[in-house]
Design an enzyme around this catalytic site. Structure first.
Site, PDB file in Angstrom:
ATOM      1  N   ASP A 125      -3.128   5.925  -8.013  1.00  0.00           N
ATOM      2  CA  ASP A 125      -2.337   5.451  -9.142  1.00  0.00           C
ATOM      3  C   ASP A 125      -1.453   6.606  -9.642  1.00  0.00           C
ATOM      4  O   ASP A 125      -0.693   7.156  -8.851  1.00  0.00           O
ATOM      5  CB  ASP A 125      -3.294   4.894 -10.213  1.00  0.00           C
ATOM      6  CG  ASP A 125      -2.593   4.210 -11.359  1.00  0.00           C
ATOM      7  OD1 ASP A 125      -2.088   3.086 -11.155  1.00  0.00           O
ATOM      8  OD2 ASP A 125      -2.544   4.791 -12.457  1.00  0.00           O
ATOM      9  N   TYR A 219       3.748   6.533 -18.563  1.00  0.00           N
ATOM     10  CA  TYR A 219       4.676   5.425 -18.325  1.00  0.00           C
ATOM     11  C   TYR A 219       6.017   5.683 -19.007  1.00  0.00           C
ATOM     12  O   TYR A 219       7.077   5.387 -18.439  1.00  0.00           O
ATOM     13  CB  TYR A 219       4.073   4.114 -18.826  1.00  0.00           C
ATOM     14  CG  TYR A 219       2.860   3.692 -18.041  1.00  0.00           C
ATOM     15  CD1 TYR A 219       2.984   2.874 -16.918  1.00  0.00           C
ATOM     16  CD2 TYR A 219       1.591   4.126 -18.395  1.00  0.00           C
ATOM     17  CE1 TYR A 219       1.866   2.503 -16.180  1.00  0.00           C
ATOM     18  CE2 TYR A 219       0.471   3.762 -17.658  1.00  0.00           C
ATOM     19  CZ  TYR A 219       0.618   2.949 -16.551  1.00  0.00           C
ATOM     20  OH  TYR A 219      -0.477   2.594 -15.815  1.00  0.00           O
ATOM     21  N   HIS A 279      -7.060  -2.745  -7.023  1.00  0.00           N
ATOM     22  CA  HIS A 279      -6.329  -1.550  -7.411  1.00  0.00           C
ATOM     23  C   HIS A 279      -7.197  -0.298  -7.327  1.00  0.00           C
ATOM     24  O   HIS A 279      -6.750   0.747  -6.862  1.00  0.00           O
ATOM     25  CB  HIS A 279      -5.781  -1.715  -8.830  1.00  0.00           C
ATOM     26  CG  HIS A 279      -5.033  -0.525  -9.317  1.00  0.00           C
ATOM     27  ND1 HIS A 279      -3.813  -0.145  -8.791  1.00  0.00           N
ATOM     28  CD2 HIS A 279      -5.334   0.398 -10.279  1.00  0.00           C
ATOM     29  CE1 HIS A 279      -3.386   0.950  -9.403  1.00  0.00           C
ATOM     30  NE2 HIS A 279      -4.287   1.298 -10.307  1.00  0.00           N
TER      31      HIS A 279
END
Length: 308
Positions: A125, A219, A279
């Site tokens: 990730d 982010y 994920h």
């Protein structure tokens, strides 16, 4: 808020076991701190041999790599970091402090602190984004590269620009980029994806020590924003042997972004897809991921790679 956090419950581990293993590794790892420009990065270390650095993603901390650390520590010196903002690492304020250049410098500081010039770098990730970036921008630090469920940045950018389903499934990222989004998070919610009942309290505890705003600054500082488009300047090619492992049930990073990875890696590239993993592939299929990395590293030791 219908976000990635809410969806994490459905993306929980499929093959998690080894709660006793987790307890044992807590007793055996050594903890330390590396420093990068005044920011202290916490890490856990186990084993002896060539250095392997594990970098977690969102929402996770070093303990998320416990199964891989256990599997490799008999032949490698494994170091799993807490990214800045997480658990016991420092939590500097300000979005600018989470730009990719700082994240890369943190890992460089860990490698130097370990007394090495380079390491096998394994990322998942956001940790995968840091690992890709290191391999492109500071290849002298990376012996071999392992990526878990994070397509090459150009693959993700292309899918955001052209794939309606990927844009829809990335809605969580746009929500995370909103002002005050961290106020809607909790340690319990961030830990909902952890299916092992003995491990989950450790995640809740680590996230309570963490900074939710810092988590979302990843982010805000680095994730593409609409309107999505391909960059006008190509990224440097990856010239390091690379292993990509991707759980095909990932609802956030769709596997179409893996297409053309071979165009951006000018070295040996191995792509392994796991149909029933999501994920958090390193926990959903822990044994398969661990054995795949181990075999790949040992095979690479015959062609200039790290020798256990």
């Amino acid at each position: 808020m219908r976000s990635r956090v809410g969806l994490l419950v459905a993306a929980g581990a499929l093959h998690l076991s080894g709660s006793l293993l987790g307890a044992e590794i807590m007793d055996r790892v050594k903890f330390g701190f590396a420093e990068n420009e005044g920011v202290r990065i916490h890490y856990a270390e186990l084993g002896k041999g060539p250095l392997v650095v594990f970098i977690h993603g969102f929402p996770d901390f070093w303990y998320g790599w416990r199964r891989q650390m256990e599997a490799l520590s008999d032949q490698y010196r494994v170091v799993a970091v807490d990214l800045r903002g997480y658990n016991l690492s420092d939590r500097p304020k300000g979005v600018e402090n989470y730009a990719m250049r700082h994240l890369m410098a943190d890992i460089a500081a860990v490698i130097r602190h370990a007394g090495e010039e380079k390491a096998v770098v394994v990322g998942h990730d956001w940790g995968g984004a840091v690992a890709w970036s290191l391999a492109m921008v500071q290849p002298e630090l990376v012996e071999r590269l392992v990526i878990c469920n994070l397509p090459h940045p150009l693959g993700l950018m292309r899918e955001l620009a052209t794939n309606e389903q990927q844009r829809a499934n990335s809605q969580y990222a746009r929500e995370f980029q909103e002002e005050g989004a961290h106020l809607r998070l909790s340690a319990e919610e961030l830990s909902a994806w952890v299916q092992d009942p003995n491990a989950r309290p450790r995640f809740v505890e680590a996230f309570r020590r963490s900074d939710f705003e810092a988590m979302l600054n990843y982010y805000k500082a680095n994730y593409p924003r609409p309107p999505y488009r391909m960059p006008k300047v190509d990224f440097p090619p990856v010239r390091i042997p690379t292993l990509v492992i991707h759980g095909l049930q990932d609802q956030y990073l769709l596997p179409g972004a893996l297409n053309d990875t071979w165009k951006w890696v000018d070295a040996e590239l191995t792509i392994v897809t796991i149909p029933d993993a999501g994920h958090f592939v390193q926990q959903d299929a822990a044994e398969l991921v661990s054995s795949t990395i181990r075999r790949w590293l040992i095979r690479g030791s015959g062609s200039g790679g790290p020798t256990p």
